[in-house]
Design an enzyme around this catalytic site. Structure first.
Site, short mmCIF file in Angstrom:
data_model
loop_
_atom_site.label_atom_id
_atom_site.label_comp_id
_atom_site.label_asym_id
_atom_site.label_seq_id
_atom_site.Cartn_x
_atom_site.Cartn_y
_atom_site.Cartn_z
N ASN A 156 4.32 1.81 3.50
CA ASN A 156 2.98 1.23 3.34
C ASN A 156 2.35 0.84 4.67
OD1 ASN A 156 1.45 -1.62 1.67
ND2 ASN A 156 0.70 0.46 1.72
N SER A 203 -0.16 5.53 2.63
CA SER A 203 -0.80 4.84 1.50
C SER A 203 -1.93 3.91 1.93
CB SER A 203 0.23 4.13 0.61
OG SER A 203 1.00 3.20 1.31
N ASP A 238 4.98 12.51 6.05
CA ASP A 238 4.95 11.19 6.67
C ASP A 238 4.69 11.32 8.18
OD1 ASP A 238 5.26 8.58 7.52
OD2 ASP A 238 7.07 8.24 6.32
#
Length: 147
Positions: free
Chosen positions: A10, A14, A117
């Site tokens: 996070n 996101s 990522d």
């Protein structure tokens, strides 16, 4: 609609998806979380903040939090950034809960299954490209749902 975007920590994907959605999906309640609590309370990762800012996407006021089972009761749609996150969220789902859980990539035409990522790949712009395309696809889907 209440929408939760979820990745591992996070701090990159996101919160970037939350920031893009807040700009592109007015009238919807958007939030983000991570499946780990490693960065809880921290702001997004500085390189992601810079990459988003270069596109006019503000990420101020966002802080990492860990996804919890109650998120399935609080949100109408939960969007994972990758398959591993999707599996972790499915494991967190309360028994009998039917909240719509998908990947953001489900809203991207083509053969994309994950938003990689950038914390590891260092490709913050590539992740943002996929996020923006995914949010645009989500917007079209939401319009169809509204009828």
């Amino acid at each position: 609609m209440r929408i939760l975007f979820v990745c591992l920590g996070n701090i990159c994907r996101s919160p970037a998806a939350e920031a893009v959605a807040r700009m592109r999906l007015p009238g919807h309640d958007c939030d983000s979380a991570g499946t780990s609590g490693w960065h809880e309370g921290e702001p997004p990762y500085p390189p992601m903040i810079r990459a988003a800012a270069a596109r006019g996407i503000p990420m101020t006021g966002l802080y990492a939090r860990k996804a919890i089972a109650d998120d399935f009761n609080r949100f109408d749609l939960i969007l994972a950034m990758d398959g591993r996150t999707l599996d972790a969220m499915e494991d967190l789902r309360p028994s009998g809960n039917r909240t719509d859980l998908r990947r953001l990539a489900d809203f991207i035409d083509g053969e994309v299954s994950d938003v990689p990522d950038p914390y590891y790949s260092r490709d913050f712009d590539g992740a943002l490209d996929l996020i923006e395309v995914g949010i645009a696809g989500l917007d079209r889907w939401l319009e169809r749902q509204a009828g």
